[in-house]
Write a protein that holds these residues in place. Sequence first.
Motif, PDB file in Angstrom:
ATOM      1  N   VAL A  55       0.827  -1.207   0.000  1.00 41.09           N
ATOM      2  CA  VAL A  55       0.000   0.000   0.000  1.00 41.09           C
ATOM      3  C   VAL A  55       0.860   1.256   0.000  1.00 41.09           C
ATOM      4  CG1 VAL A  55      -1.713   1.304   1.334  1.00 41.09           C
ATOM      5  CG2 VAL A  55      -1.919  -1.176   1.125  1.00 41.09           C
ATOM      6  N   GLY A  56       1.963   1.219   0.745  1.00 40.61           N
ATOM      7  CA  GLY A  56       2.838   2.391   0.829  1.00 40.61           C
ATOM      8  C   GLY A  56       3.387   2.831  -0.515  1.00 40.61           C
ATOM      9  N   TYR A  57       3.562   1.885  -1.427  1.00 37.32           N
ATOM     10  CA  TYR A  57       4.058   2.234  -2.763  1.00 37.32           C
ATOM     11  C   TYR A  57       3.032   3.083  -3.514  1.00 37.32           C
ATOM     12  CZ  TYR A  57       5.871   1.623  -7.525  1.00 37.32           C
ATOM     13  OH  TYR A  57       6.347   1.845  -8.797  1.00 37.32           O
ATOM     14  N   ARG A 113      -1.380   1.867   4.982  1.00 38.06           N
ATOM     15  CA  ARG A 113      -2.313   1.081   5.798  1.00 38.06           C
ATOM     16  C   ARG A 113      -3.379   0.507   4.875  1.00 38.06           C
ATOM     17  NH1 ARG A 113      -2.376   5.855   8.065  1.00 38.06           N
ATOM     18  NH2 ARG A 113      -4.608   6.117   7.640  1.00 38.06           N
ATOM     19  N   ALA A 114      -3.459  -0.803   4.824  1.00 31.71           N
ATOM     20  CA  ALA A 114      -4.467  -1.457   3.989  1.00 31.71           C
ATOM     21  C   ALA A 114      -5.827  -1.391   4.667  1.00 31.71           C
ATOM     22  CB  ALA A 114      -4.086  -2.909   3.738  1.00 31.71           C
ATOM     23  N   ASN A 115      -6.883  -1.459   3.890  1.00 30.97           N
ATOM     24  CA  ASN A 115      -8.235  -1.538   4.422  1.00 30.97           C
ATOM     25  C   ASN A 115      -8.323  -2.793   5.300  1.00 30.97           C
ATOM     26  OD1 ASN A 115     -11.067  -2.138   4.717  1.00 30.97           O
ATOM     27  ND2 ASN A 115     -11.482  -0.813   2.974  1.00 30.97           N
ATOM     28  N   PRO A 116      -8.725  -2.653   6.563  1.00 30.00           N
ATOM     29  CA  PRO A 116      -8.744  -3.830   7.462  1.00 30.00           C
ATOM     30  C   PRO A 116      -9.686  -4.937   7.004  1.00 30.00           C
ATOM     31  CG  PRO A 116      -9.843  -1.926   8.472  1.00 30.00           C
ATOM     32  CD  PRO A 116      -9.152  -1.423   7.252  1.00 30.00           C
ATOM     33  N   ALA A 117     -10.639  -4.618   6.124  1.00 29.34           N
ATOM     34  CA  ALA A 117     -11.549  -5.653   5.619  1.00 29.34           C
ATOM     35  C   ALA A 117     -10.895  -6.520   4.553  1.00 29.34           C
ATOM     36  CB  ALA A 117     -12.810  -5.003   5.039  1.00 29.34           C
ATOM     37  N   CYS A 118      -9.791  -6.051   3.981  1.00 21.93           N
ATOM     38  CA  CYS A 118      -9.138  -6.759   2.873  1.00 21.93           C
ATOM     39  C   CYS A 118      -8.328  -7.940   3.396  1.00 21.93           C
ATOM     40  CB  CYS A 118      -8.234  -5.796   2.118  1.00 21.93           C
ATOM     41  SG  CYS A 118      -7.312  -6.568   0.778  1.00 21.93           S
ATOM     42  N   ARG A 119      -8.484  -9.094   2.741  1.00 21.94           N
ATOM     43  CA  ARG A 119      -7.749 -10.297   3.150  1.00 21.94           C
ATOM     44  C   ARG A 119      -6.740 -10.722   2.076  1.00 21.94           C
ATOM     45  NH1 ARG A 119     -11.192 -12.920   6.827  1.00 21.94           N
ATOM     46  NH2 ARG A 119      -9.452 -14.281   7.389  1.00 21.94           N
ATOM     47  N   CYS A 120      -6.347  -9.772   1.215  1.00 17.92           N
ATOM     48  CA  CYS A 120      -5.427 -10.108   0.119  1.00 17.92           C
ATOM     49  C   CYS A 120      -4.153 -10.779   0.611  1.00 17.92           C
ATOM     50  CB  CYS A 120      -5.055  -8.853  -0.676  1.00 17.92           C
ATOM     51  SG  CYS A 120      -6.323  -8.298  -1.834  1.00 17.92           S
TER      52      CYS A 120
END
Length: 370
Positions: A82-84, A316-323
């Motif tokens: 995500v930081g990229y 910070r990734a969306n906490p709902a994402c399970r990628c």
Amino acid sequence: MKRGHCSTCCEGAASYDREEAVNQTIERAKEILTRYDGPHCRIMEVCGTHTHEIFRQGIRRILPRQIELISGPGCPVCVTPVGYIDEAIWLALEKGATVCTFGDLVRVPGTEASLQTARGEGAAVKVVYTPLDAERYAAEHPDEEVVFLSVGFETTTPSACLAVRKAQQDGIRNFSLLTANKTMPGAYEAMKDSTDLFLYPGHVHAITGTGICEKLAEEGVSGVCAGFTASELLTALAVAVTRYQEGKPFFVNCYPRVVRPDGSPKAQSLVAAMMEPCDEEWRGIGIIPDSGMKLKESCQMYDARTRFQVPEMAGRANPACRCGQVLKGELLPTQCRVFGKACTPEHPVGACMVSSEGACSAWYLYGQNL
């Protein structure tokens, strides 16, 4: 009287023979797979293209329950952290750079936004097909700072190096790379305990050769290198489960028409001349030492992080994402609570639903009829 031959007829006969041979190979491989009655075999599809093609060709539908296919970290857009994305947006909005990128990255969510939403705020985001397109754009627009988002594995890294070399030769000074290039050996090491064997990506090993696969086999990690047609994938899977039943570690190159033991020395030399290994973050996996590639000091003027003094961004990734769990083979996309609901290709929550190589995208397109 000297007799000749009809080249058209001969070519037609040869084509028929080849087609017949392919059909026989497919039928034999299908027979091996459908009749498999050995131990449970967990196979990691390292490559996202393999995931999509296995679905598209209907191969999953013929596999018995003992053969389990799981996703792996072989989609470059999916494993880009995500930081990229945050860095790219910062360059576009704060530094006014024209960001050139492959299309898939435009809709990948960052911490607060995507490049697509940043474009709506005035960011200059241009979709290109190759790094050389970005270099050419920079040459044609000398008043713009042009940054190419350089993501990918061993397959695409040489083309990024070619673009930098062309910029050097052309004297272009308004072009740079924001690198997130990765190499697969570290990922294999990180994932080797998550699977019984790897389905290795043929295009990667067309560049690197088969040395790492052979080394892993010596260490007890099995795998087969596969192509991308139905015949090639079925053959690789049939070979994999046949050898797996023998109970000994193995490696088989099932893509010999493209993958050679030494790979592409020319591509390897180009990358070695311009880039060097660095620690790199992989979405869901974390930092893998020496799994990234960055420009060498001699090419630093083409490194966007150095050129623009890009601040560190954790993302910070969306906490709902399970990628992250999907990319490690820990769960199927359908086991994510937002899959197909809040997260769709039109409104992706995570990168795996965006990319044309993403596992979530494949399951959304093909997997709901299994």
